[in-house]
Design a protein around this motif. Structure first.
Motif, PDB file in Angstrom:
ATOM      1  N   VAL A  87       0.835  -1.141   0.030  1.00  0.00           N
ATOM      2  CA  VAL A  87      -0.064   0.007   0.127  1.00  0.00           C
ATOM      3  C   VAL A  87       0.756   1.219  -0.059  1.00  0.00           C
ATOM      4  O   VAL A  87       0.598   2.319  -0.832  1.00  0.00           O
ATOM      5  CB  VAL A  87      -0.911   0.111   1.152  1.00  0.00           C
ATOM      6  N   LYS A  88       1.967   1.433   0.801  1.00  0.00           N
ATOM      7  CA  LYS A  88       2.829   2.361   0.962  1.00  0.00           C
ATOM      8  C   LYS A  88       3.505   2.627  -0.612  1.00  0.00           C
ATOM      9  O   LYS A  88       3.563   3.688  -0.888  1.00  0.00           O
ATOM     10  CB  LYS A  88       3.936   2.268   1.962  1.00  0.00           C
ATOM     11  N   LYS A  89       3.888   1.581  -1.200  1.00  0.00           N
ATOM     12  CA  LYS A  89       4.606   1.625  -2.503  1.00  0.00           C
ATOM     13  C   LYS A  89       3.492   2.088  -3.538  1.00  0.00           C
ATOM     14  O   LYS A  89       3.950   3.231  -4.268  1.00  0.00           O
ATOM     15  CB  LYS A  89       5.241   0.238  -2.898  1.00  0.00           C
ATOM     16  N   ASP A  90       2.295   1.629  -3.271  1.00  0.00           N
ATOM     17  CA  ASP A  90       1.278   1.925  -4.471  1.00  0.00           C
ATOM     18  C   ASP A  90       1.049   3.591  -4.198  1.00  0.00           C
ATOM     19  O   ASP A  90       1.002   4.389  -5.256  1.00  0.00           O
ATOM     20  CB  ASP A  90       0.005   1.093  -4.264  1.00  0.00           C
ATOM     21  N   ALA A  91       0.733   3.946  -3.082  1.00  0.00           N
ATOM     22  CA  ALA A  91       0.452   5.383  -2.715  1.00  0.00           C
ATOM     23  C   ALA A  91       1.677   6.439  -3.310  1.00  0.00           C
ATOM     24  O   ALA A  91       1.372   7.297  -3.956  1.00  0.00           O
ATOM     25  CB  ALA A  91       0.183   5.565  -1.239  1.00  0.00           C
ATOM     26  N   ALA A  92       3.035   5.912  -3.012  1.00  0.00           N
ATOM     27  CA  ALA A  92       4.201   6.596  -3.366  1.00  0.00           C
ATOM     28  C   ALA A  92       4.169   6.599  -4.910  1.00  0.00           C
ATOM     29  O   ALA A  92       4.459   7.821  -5.415  1.00  0.00           O
ATOM     30  CB  ALA A  92       5.441   6.149  -2.636  1.00  0.00           C
ATOM     31  N   ASP A  93       3.862   5.622  -5.436  1.00  0.00           N
ATOM     32  CA  ASP A  93       3.859   5.632  -6.914  1.00  0.00           C
ATOM     33  C   ASP A  93       2.918   6.615  -7.583  1.00  0.00           C
ATOM     34  O   ASP A  93       3.058   7.102  -8.610  1.00  0.00           O
ATOM     35  CB  ASP A  93       3.782   4.310  -7.684  1.00  0.00           C
ATOM     36  N   LYS A  94       1.729   6.764  -6.893  1.00  0.00           N
ATOM     37  CA  LYS A  94       0.642   7.810  -7.432  1.00  0.00           C
ATOM     38  C   LYS A  94       0.904   9.189  -6.916  1.00  0.00           C
ATOM     39  O   LYS A  94      -0.029   9.808  -7.115  1.00  0.00           O
ATOM     40  CB  LYS A  94      -0.756   6.979  -6.767  1.00  0.00           C
ATOM     41  N   GLY A  95       1.816   9.143  -6.080  1.00  0.00           N
ATOM     42  CA  GLY A  95       2.233  10.674  -5.634  1.00  0.00           C
ATOM     43  C   GLY A  95       1.329  11.106  -4.431  1.00  0.00           C
ATOM     44  O   GLY A  95       0.898  12.301  -4.069  1.00  0.00           O
ATOM     45  N   LEU A  96       0.632  10.058  -3.703  1.00  0.00           N
ATOM     46  CA  LEU A  96      -0.218  10.386  -2.550  1.00  0.00           C
ATOM     47  C   LEU A  96       0.675  10.575  -1.126  1.00  0.00           C
ATOM     48  O   LEU A  96       1.375   9.604  -0.938  1.00  0.00           O
ATOM     49  CB  LEU A  96      -1.122   9.399  -2.410  1.00  0.00           C
ATOM     50  N   ARG A 109     -10.582 -10.522  -2.318  1.00  0.00           N
ATOM     51  CA  ARG A 109      -9.003 -10.746  -2.142  1.00  0.00           C
ATOM     52  C   ARG A 109      -8.294  -9.457  -2.525  1.00  0.00           C
ATOM     53  O   ARG A 109      -7.378  -9.515  -3.351  1.00  0.00           O
ATOM     54  CB  ARG A 109      -8.519 -11.991  -2.844  1.00  0.00           C
ATOM     55  N   ALA A 110      -8.580  -8.295  -1.887  1.00  0.00           N
ATOM     56  CA  ALA A 110      -7.908  -7.271  -2.084  1.00  0.00           C
ATOM     57  C   ALA A 110      -7.928  -6.151  -0.923  1.00  0.00           C
ATOM     58  O   ALA A 110      -8.627  -6.536   0.066  1.00  0.00           O
ATOM     59  CB  ALA A 110      -8.845  -6.442  -3.057  1.00  0.00           C
ATOM     60  N   ALA A 111      -7.109  -5.415  -1.198  1.00  0.00           N
ATOM     61  CA  ALA A 111      -6.732  -4.562  -0.007  1.00  0.00           C
ATOM     62  C   ALA A 111      -7.147  -3.103  -0.690  1.00  0.00           C
ATOM     63  O   ALA A 111      -6.610  -2.557  -1.467  1.00  0.00           O
ATOM     64  CB  ALA A 111      -5.579  -4.568   0.669  1.00  0.00           C
ATOM     65  N   TYR A 112      -8.151  -2.464   0.049  1.00  0.00           N
ATOM     66  CA  TYR A 112      -8.236  -0.933  -0.497  1.00  0.00           C
ATOM     67  C   TYR A 112      -7.814  -0.039   0.564  1.00  0.00           C
ATOM     68  O   TYR A 112      -7.460  -0.391   1.950  1.00  0.00           O
ATOM     69  CB  TYR A 112      -9.963  -0.648  -0.450  1.00  0.00           C
ATOM     70  N   TYR A 113      -7.455   1.156   0.246  1.00  0.00           N
ATOM     71  CA  TYR A 113      -6.793   2.180   1.046  1.00  0.00           C
ATOM     72  C   TYR A 113      -7.514   3.533   0.759  1.00  0.00           C
ATOM     73  O   TYR A 113      -7.861   3.796  -0.242  1.00  0.00           O
ATOM     74  CB  TYR A 113      -5.372   2.105   0.967  1.00  0.00           C
TER      75      TYR A 113
END
Length: 130
Positions: A87-96, A109-113
């Motif tokens: 989640v941290k990596k995905d958020a960082a990749d999106k600039g969040l 079978r998913a994690a939403y944030y």
């Protein structure tokens, strides 16, 4: 203007140092024998003893801790640490940036944030890929 060099007799310096040391030692002994200093020393000893007891108690409770949390959902096994990292990596990749909250959906079978309370369909991690 030129400074003058002065020479000092080394025996005079030694005598002065010895006198100061003797005076300091006697002053120190007098100071250490005062009742206030003795009371302070006793209180410090008490505080140190209490601190040692507290440290030992904390050490006992600290030795029992949870290492990792694993979640098994429909033949999918994921570590909570892996979910956090993804989640941290995905958020960082999106600039969040901001406060992140993670929600696990077992059926998908998913994690939403969410970031600072704002979510999107794009803020999703597929647990099967972890």
């Amino acid at each position: 203007m030129r400074k003058r060099r002065t020479t000092v007799n080394s025996s005079t310096v030694k005598e002065t140092i010895q006198k100061a040391a003797e005076k300091g030692t006697s002053d120190l002994k007098e100071f250490m024998n005062q009742p206030v200093v003795k009371e302070a020393a006793e209180k410090v000893t008490e505080v140190v003893d209490k601190a040692e007891t507290v440290v030992k108690e904390v050490a006992k409770t600290a030795s029992t801790r949870i290492g990792a949390i694993h979640l098994e959902i429909f033949e999918t096994n994921v570590s909570m640490d892996d979910v956090k990292k993804a989640v941290k990596k995905d958020a960082a990749d999106k600039g969040l940036t901001g406060s992140i909250e993670i929600y696990l959906n077992a059926e998908e079978r998913a994690a939403y944030y969410t970031v600072d309370g704002k979510g999107s369909a794009e803020y999703r991690i597929d647990l099967k890929t972890l």
